[in-house]
Design a protein around this motif. Structure first.
Motif, mmCIF file in Angstrom:
data_model
loop_
_atom_site.group_PDB
_atom_site.id
_atom_site.type_symbol
_atom_site.label_atom_id
_atom_site.label_comp_id
_atom_site.label_asym_id
_atom_site.label_seq_id
_atom_site.Cartn_x
_atom_site.Cartn_y
_atom_site.Cartn_z
ATOM 1 N N GLY A 176 0.314 -1.783 0.141
ATOM 2 C CA GLY A 176 0.177 0.472 -0.318
ATOM 3 C C GLY A 176 0.695 1.391 0.219
ATOM 4 O O GLY A 176 2.052 1.161 0.523
ATOM 5 N N SER A 177 0.492 1.936 -0.489
ATOM 6 C CA SER A 177 0.811 3.165 -0.770
ATOM 7 C C SER A 177 -0.127 4.868 -1.493
ATOM 8 O O SER A 177 -1.080 4.591 -1.804
ATOM 9 C CB SER A 177 1.874 3.087 -1.697
ATOM 10 N N PRO A 178 0.820 6.052 -0.778
ATOM 11 C CA PRO A 178 -0.501 6.990 -0.497
ATOM 12 C C PRO A 178 -0.342 7.718 -2.144
ATOM 13 O O PRO A 178 1.516 7.320 -2.319
ATOM 14 C CB PRO A 178 0.137 8.323 0.286
ATOM 15 N N ASN A 179 -0.504 8.314 -2.344
ATOM 16 C CA ASN A 179 -0.735 8.280 -4.064
ATOM 17 C C ASN A 179 0.316 9.550 -4.032
ATOM 18 O O ASN A 179 0.178 10.607 -3.770
ATOM 19 C CB ASN A 179 -2.124 8.519 -5.219
ATOM 20 N N HIS A 180 1.592 9.923 -4.578
ATOM 21 C CA HIS A 180 2.397 10.677 -4.218
ATOM 22 C C HIS A 180 2.881 11.182 -5.842
ATOM 23 O O HIS A 180 3.977 10.499 -7.184
ATOM 24 C CB HIS A 180 3.428 10.350 -3.894
ATOM 25 N N THR A 187 -4.606 5.157 -1.130
ATOM 26 C CA THR A 187 -4.463 6.486 -0.796
ATOM 27 C C THR A 187 -4.710 7.148 -1.762
ATOM 28 O O THR A 187 -3.465 7.743 -2.284
ATOM 29 C CB THR A 187 -4.589 6.390 0.330
ATOM 30 N N TYR A 188 -5.974 8.344 -2.102
ATOM 31 C CA TYR A 188 -5.217 8.961 -2.994
ATOM 32 C C TYR A 188 -6.766 10.245 -2.945
ATOM 33 O O TYR A 188 -7.481 10.125 -2.162
ATOM 34 C CB TYR A 188 -6.442 8.440 -5.141
ATOM 35 N N ASP A 243 -6.909 11.985 -8.545
ATOM 36 C CA ASP A 243 -5.983 10.609 -9.326
ATOM 37 C C ASP A 243 -6.239 8.669 -8.471
ATOM 38 O O ASP A 243 -5.121 8.433 -8.528
ATOM 39 C CB ASP A 243 -4.826 10.736 -8.416
ATOM 40 N N PHE A 244 -7.746 8.656 -9.116
ATOM 41 C CA PHE A 244 -8.439 7.118 -8.778
ATOM 42 C C PHE A 244 -7.631 6.167 -9.731
ATOM 43 O O PHE A 244 -7.316 6.323 -10.580
ATOM 44 C CB PHE A 244 -9.535 7.595 -8.826
ATOM 45 N N VAL A 274 -9.425 10.301 0.033
ATOM 46 C CA VAL A 274 -8.985 10.815 1.387
ATOM 47 C C VAL A 274 -9.354 12.263 0.731
ATOM 48 O O VAL A 274 -8.774 12.710 -0.484
ATOM 49 C CB VAL A 274 -7.415 10.416 1.892
ATOM 50 N N GLN A 275 -9.616 13.387 2.370
ATOM 51 C CA GLN A 275 -10.249 14.198 2.045
ATOM 52 C C GLN A 275 -8.868 14.886 2.426
ATOM 53 O O GLN A 275 -8.901 15.519 2.876
ATOM 54 C CB GLN A 275 -11.138 15.063 3.014
#
Length: 163
Positions: free
Chosen positions: A66-70, A100-101, A105-106, A135-136
């Motif tokens: 898992g990664s945040p969208n960067h 997570t985006y 950026d879906f 995420v908000q």
């Protein structure tokens, strides 16, 4: 002659490795594990990417990343981790990814992680299409209605791998 059968209880082993700056991706990882535990019969380990012992990765049946969208893709740490997976004997093992985006950026990081894994570690087989959780804003929180998707994702994977 009659033989007694011995039933061996084998648990499928899953590692959920993630990187999370503000805790949103970690929360997603925790909810995925909750969904897996609802199915049962699975041993799960949650680990930040920098804490993962690469020598033990081969002990797992499934690797979730898992990664945040960067900036439209996974973090540098996740990319390096995937590169290292390519050097391990993982043929016959499974993987899935999640991100997570914010905003539009879906699935951007998810698609790039899947592509990189297929190129770097072709022995790994995708067990489920990636999960992308909204995420908000940069710091979060996770958008309303998204967390149940995480549990469903974990449940789906666990159901497929349960021995």
């Amino acid at each position: 002659m009659k033989f007694d059968t011995i039933k061996v209880n084998l648990l499928a082993k899953v590692i959920v490795a993630y990187e999370s700056k503000y805790g949103n991706t970690k929360l997603v990882a925790e909810k995925i594990i909750e969904g897996m535990r609802e199915v049962g019969g699975i041993e799960t380990v949650l680990s930040e990417i920098k804490e993962v012992d690469l020598n033990k990765i081969v002990d797992y049946d499934v690797i979730l990343i898992g990664s945040p969208n960067h900036f439209g893709g996974p973090t540098k740490g996740i990319k390096k981790f995937i590169d290292k997976l390519g050097k391990l004997p993982l043929k016959g093992k499974f993987f899935a990814v999640f991100d997570t985006y914010i905003e539009k950026d879906f699935e951007k990081a998810v698609k790039k992680m899947e592509k990189q894994i297929n190129e770097e570690a072709p022995g790994l087989k995708m067990i489920a299409p990636g999960l992308s959780i909204r995420v908000q804003g940069i710091k979060g929180p996770v958008s309303e209605g998204e967390l149940p998707k995480c549990k469903e994702f974990g449940n789906k994977i666990a159901t497929q791998i349960k021995i």
